[in-house]
Motif scaffolding. Structure first.
Motif, PDB file in Angstrom:
ATOM      1  N   GLY A 175       8.472  10.208 -12.141  1.00  0.00           N
ATOM      2  CA  GLY A 175       8.021  11.646 -12.069  1.00  0.00           C
ATOM      3  C   GLY A 175       8.431  12.351 -13.311  1.00  0.00           C
ATOM      4  O   GLY A 175       7.275  13.163 -14.058  1.00  0.00           O
ATOM      5  N   ARG A 176       9.494  12.175 -14.064  1.00  0.00           N
ATOM      6  CA  ARG A 176       9.785  12.905 -15.265  1.00  0.00           C
ATOM      7  C   ARG A 176       8.838  12.352 -16.318  1.00  0.00           C
ATOM      8  O   ARG A 176       8.358  13.256 -17.295  1.00  0.00           O
ATOM      9  CB  ARG A 176      11.294  12.638 -15.642  1.00  0.00           C
ATOM     10  N   LEU A 177       8.534  11.009 -16.223  1.00  0.00           N
ATOM     11  CA  LEU A 177       7.761  10.491 -17.571  1.00  0.00           C
ATOM     12  C   LEU A 177       6.388  10.916 -17.229  1.00  0.00           C
ATOM     13  O   LEU A 177       5.623  11.401 -18.457  1.00  0.00           O
ATOM     14  CB  LEU A 177       7.950   8.966 -17.468  1.00  0.00           C
ATOM     15  N   LEU A 178       5.877  11.023 -15.988  1.00  0.00           N
ATOM     16  CA  LEU A 178       4.400  11.504 -16.052  1.00  0.00           C
ATOM     17  C   LEU A 178       4.212  12.865 -16.290  1.00  0.00           C
ATOM     18  O   LEU A 178       3.508  13.375 -16.784  1.00  0.00           O
ATOM     19  CB  LEU A 178       3.931  11.343 -14.317  1.00  0.00           C
TER      20      LEU A 178
ATOM     21  N   PRO B 188       0.776  -1.317   0.170  1.00  0.00           N
ATOM     22  CA  PRO B 188      -0.237   0.076   0.001  1.00  0.00           C
ATOM     23  C   PRO B 188       0.842   1.374  -0.018  1.00  0.00           C
ATOM     24  O   PRO B 188       0.365   2.323  -0.572  1.00  0.00           O
ATOM     25  CB  PRO B 188      -0.948  -0.055   1.351  1.00  0.00           C
ATOM     26  N   ARG B 189       2.150   1.332   0.407  1.00  0.00           N
ATOM     27  CA  ARG B 189       3.043   2.385   0.574  1.00  0.00           C
ATOM     28  C   ARG B 189       3.201   2.659  -0.796  1.00  0.00           C
ATOM     29  O   ARG B 189       3.707   4.104  -1.392  1.00  0.00           O
ATOM     30  CB  ARG B 189       4.086   2.215   1.456  1.00  0.00           C
ATOM     31  N   LEU B 190       3.555   1.766  -1.658  1.00  0.00           N
ATOM     32  CA  LEU B 190       4.029   1.738  -3.086  1.00  0.00           C
ATOM     33  C   LEU B 190       2.820   2.360  -3.865  1.00  0.00           C
ATOM     34  O   LEU B 190       2.982   3.046  -4.951  1.00  0.00           O
ATOM     35  CB  LEU B 190       4.495   0.393  -3.853  1.00  0.00           C
ATOM     36  N   GLY B 191       1.603   1.949  -3.489  1.00  0.00           N
ATOM     37  CA  GLY B 191       0.337   2.569  -4.272  1.00  0.00           C
ATOM     38  C   GLY B 191       0.203   3.846  -3.775  1.00  0.00           C
ATOM     39  O   GLY B 191      -0.061   4.503  -4.885  1.00  0.00           O
ATOM     40  N   ARG B 192       0.494   4.167  -2.561  1.00  0.00           N
ATOM     41  CA  ARG B 192       0.408   5.680  -2.320  1.00  0.00           C
ATOM     42  C   ARG B 192       1.283   6.391  -3.103  1.00  0.00           C
ATOM     43  O   ARG B 192       1.008   7.549  -3.537  1.00  0.00           O
ATOM     44  CB  ARG B 192       0.359   5.868  -0.791  1.00  0.00           C
ATOM     45  N   ALA B 193       2.549   5.933  -3.061  1.00  0.00           N
ATOM     46  CA  ALA B 193       3.814   6.828  -3.847  1.00  0.00           C
ATOM     47  C   ALA B 193       3.222   6.886  -5.206  1.00  0.00           C
ATOM     48  O   ALA B 193       3.353   8.171  -5.851  1.00  0.00           O
ATOM     49  CB  ALA B 193       4.956   5.947  -3.718  1.00  0.00           C
ATOM     50  N   TRP B 194       2.682   5.956  -5.881  1.00  0.00           N
ATOM     51  CA  TRP B 194       2.447   6.018  -7.241  1.00  0.00           C
ATOM     52  C   TRP B 194       1.182   7.027  -7.524  1.00  0.00           C
ATOM     53  O   TRP B 194       1.161   7.855  -8.334  1.00  0.00           O
ATOM     54  CB  TRP B 194       1.965   4.651  -7.922  1.00  0.00           C
ATOM     55  N   ARG B 195       0.074   7.148  -6.507  1.00  0.00           N
ATOM     56  CA  ARG B 195      -0.835   7.865  -6.692  1.00  0.00           C
ATOM     57  C   ARG B 195      -0.525   9.560  -6.455  1.00  0.00           C
ATOM     58  O   ARG B 195      -0.928  10.303  -7.016  1.00  0.00           O
ATOM     59  CB  ARG B 195      -2.063   7.553  -5.777  1.00  0.00           C
ATOM     60  N   ARG B 196       0.542   9.556  -5.592  1.00  0.00           N
ATOM     61  CA  ARG B 196       1.039  10.955  -5.181  1.00  0.00           C
ATOM     62  C   ARG B 196       1.708  11.255  -6.588  1.00  0.00           C
ATOM     63  O   ARG B 196       1.521  12.526  -6.990  1.00  0.00           O
ATOM     64  CB  ARG B 196       1.982  11.029  -4.278  1.00  0.00           C
ATOM     65  N   LEU B 197       2.702  10.732  -7.163  1.00  0.00           N
ATOM     66  CA  LEU B 197       3.125  10.921  -8.206  1.00  0.00           C
ATOM     67  C   LEU B 197       2.190  11.400  -9.559  1.00  0.00           C
ATOM     68  O   LEU B 197       2.355  12.148 -10.131  1.00  0.00           O
ATOM     69  CB  LEU B 197       4.203   9.747  -8.651  1.00  0.00           C
ATOM     70  N   ALA B 198       1.284  10.302  -9.616  1.00  0.00           N
ATOM     71  CA  ALA B 198       0.418  10.622 -10.885  1.00  0.00           C
ATOM     72  C   ALA B 198      -0.438  11.598 -10.441  1.00  0.00           C
ATOM     73  O   ALA B 198      -0.689  12.582 -11.530  1.00  0.00           O
ATOM     74  CB  ALA B 198      -0.483   9.239 -11.098  1.00  0.00           C
ATOM     75  N   GLY B 199      -1.000  11.860  -9.202  1.00  0.00           N
ATOM     76  CA  GLY B 199      -1.779  13.115  -8.961  1.00  0.00           C
ATOM     77  C   GLY B 199      -1.138  14.457  -9.251  1.00  0.00           C
ATOM     78  O   GLY B 199      -1.894  15.429  -9.308  1.00  0.00           O
TER      79      GLY B 199
ATOM     80  N   GLY C 165       1.223  14.827 -11.282  1.00  0.00           N
ATOM     81  CA  GLY C 165       1.870  14.755 -12.610  1.00  0.00           C
ATOM     82  C   GLY C 165       3.418  14.889 -12.427  1.00  0.00           C
ATOM     83  O   GLY C 165       4.255  15.706 -13.279  1.00  0.00           O
ATOM     84  N   GLY C 166       3.893  14.139 -11.366  1.00  0.00           N
ATOM     85  CA  GLY C 166       5.461  13.869 -11.110  1.00  0.00           C
ATOM     86  C   GLY C 166       6.001  15.169 -10.627  1.00  0.00           C
ATOM     87  O   GLY C 166       7.185  15.298 -10.132  1.00  0.00           O
ATOM     88  N   ARG C 167       5.267  16.118 -10.148  1.00  0.00           N
ATOM     89  CA  ARG C 167       5.777  17.389  -9.377  1.00  0.00           C
ATOM     90  C   ARG C 167       6.158  17.253  -7.847  1.00  0.00           C
ATOM     91  O   ARG C 167       6.782  18.220  -7.412  1.00  0.00           O
ATOM     92  CB  ARG C 167       4.789  18.713  -9.523  1.00  0.00           C
ATOM     93  N   VAL C 168       5.667  16.021  -7.166  1.00  0.00           N
ATOM     94  CA  VAL C 168       6.012  15.904  -5.748  1.00  0.00           C
ATOM     95  C   VAL C 168       7.502  15.726  -5.649  1.00  0.00           C
ATOM     96  O   VAL C 168       8.002  14.886  -6.420  1.00  0.00           O
ATOM     97  CB  VAL C 168       5.069  14.826  -5.229  1.00  0.00           C
ATOM     98  N   GLY C 169       8.103  16.272  -4.565  1.00  0.00           N
ATOM     99  CA  GLY C 169       9.576  15.998  -4.496  1.00  0.00           C
ATOM    100  C   GLY C 169       9.576  14.661  -3.851  1.00  0.00           C
ATOM    101  O   GLY C 169       9.138  14.116  -3.150  1.00  0.00           O
ATOM    102  N   ILE C 170      10.975  13.993  -4.335  1.00  0.00           N
ATOM    103  CA  ILE C 170      10.940  12.631  -3.846  1.00  0.00           C
ATOM    104  C   ILE C 170      11.505  12.464  -2.268  1.00  0.00           C
ATOM    105  O   ILE C 170      10.786  11.673  -1.729  1.00  0.00           O
ATOM    106  CB  ILE C 170      12.337  11.645  -4.783  1.00  0.00           C
ATOM    107  N   GLY C 171      12.119  13.414  -1.877  1.00  0.00           N
ATOM    108  CA  GLY C 171      12.288  13.596  -0.258  1.00  0.00           C
ATOM    109  C   GLY C 171      11.090  13.736   0.513  1.00  0.00           C
ATOM    110  O   GLY C 171      10.789  13.130   1.488  1.00  0.00           O
ATOM    111  N   GLU C 172      10.143  14.604  -0.125  1.00  0.00           N
ATOM    112  CA  GLU C 172       8.800  14.750   0.514  1.00  0.00           C
ATOM    113  C   GLU C 172       8.139  13.616   0.448  1.00  0.00           C
ATOM    114  O   GLU C 172       7.429  13.275   1.409  1.00  0.00           O
ATOM    115  CB  GLU C 172       8.078  16.052  -0.064  1.00  0.00           C
TER     116      GLU C 172
END
Length: 291
Positions: free
Chosen positions: A212-215, A164-175, A177-184
């Motif tokens: 994130g770049r690809l999104l 579920p943590r990977l699912g959350r990470a994907w949703r944050r990146l997709a939601g 458009g890849g603009r969330v910082g990886i550290g955040e």
């Protein structure tokens, strides 16, 4: 040389499957002479189940990453463009899956499929190869789509969801458009940046920063694609605007798509699409991948 698309049929999956599969795309396409397409990179997984003319999928960076003389294959997330080539009558169904959906449906860690195209008979489980045969024998598209519903539903019932943590990470990146910082993102999950990168790459195919770049690129590429559906203005009508109709030109477009500046936009298009956005817009050329 262009192909003649004789038939395109869109199938809507069973409502219970739509969180995993947005649509089925059935097609029949005739290429009387060798047809070569450039397919853009993307943070998605392509599944082609075909029963017509074979094709080659080639990664220009390494021949071993491609698939040759295949009618059915899975292509994992790609961080550079590749090419496909075929001749004859192609028949089949295409599915585009998000990495979390593909990880669960295929049952294979996407780290094993990233930047690779693999013939379905070479996958660890032969269910996709068997399904391809059943699709070829079905008399019409509604029954083919029903077979897909049944097969994918059975896979989802037999496999476990991704972490579920990977699912959350994907949703944050997709939601974003890849603009969330990886550290955040790592802080939100309670992981170190390194642990996030390792787990994300292993299970979902590519590093979160690359994803994130690809999104971000996919959104920009899709915007260019939408512009190609609108006739280009004449020089007098354009009034100094670019092909997308923006007075600020590509620099403004880059900022709207989340890029720091135009040079970063051009860099990503060169790396992921093999052409600048201006070249794509002026030529009317667009990949069969959606970006």
């Amino acid at each position: 040389m262009t192909a003649t698309v004789d038939q395109v049929v869109v199938g809507v999956p069973d409502p219970r499957l739509r969180p995993f599969v947005g649509r089925y795309l059935g097609y029949r396409e005739y290429a009387p002479r060798p047809l070569v397409r450039r397919e853009v990179a993307g943070a998605f997984v392509v599944v082609i189940l075909g029963w017509g003319a074979p094709l080659d999928v080639v990664d220009p960076r390494a021949a071993s990453r491609g698939a040759y003389r295949v009618d059915s294959f899975v292509a994992g997330p790609f961080d550079a463009y590749c090419t496909t080539s075929t001749v004859g009558v192609g028949l089949g169904v295409q599915l585009l899956l998000t990495p979390p959906a593909a990880r669960r449906i295929l049952g294979v860690p996407l780290g094993e499929l990233a930047n690779r195209a693999v013939a379905v008979e070479r996958l660890p489980d032969a269910w996709l190869d068997r399904l391809r045969g059943r699709l070829a024998e079905a008399p019409d598209w509604p029954r083919r789509f029903a077979l897909l519903d049944g097969a994918i539903g059975a896979r989802l019932a037999a496999t476990r969801p991704v972490d579920p943590r990977l699912g959350r990470a994907w949703r944050r990146l997709a939601g974003t458009g890849g603009r969330v910082g990886i550290g955040e993102l790592a802080d939100e999950l309670g992981w170190s940046r390194r642990h996030l990168a390792v787990r994300f790459r292993q299970e979902l195919g590519l590093a979160p920063k690359t994803t994130g770049r690809l999104l971000r690129f996919q959104r920009a590429y899709a915007a260019v694609g939408r512009s190609l559906a609108v006739p280009a203005p004449t020089p007098d009508e354009a009034g100094g605007e670019d092909r997308l109709g923006r007075p600020g030109g590509w620099a403004e477009f880059a900022v709207e798509c989340g890029y720091y500046d135009q040079s970063h936009l051009i860099r990503d298009f060169g790396e992921f699409a093999g052409a600048t956005p201006a070249a794509l817009a002026s030529s009317g050329s667009h990949s069969s991948n959606p970006g």
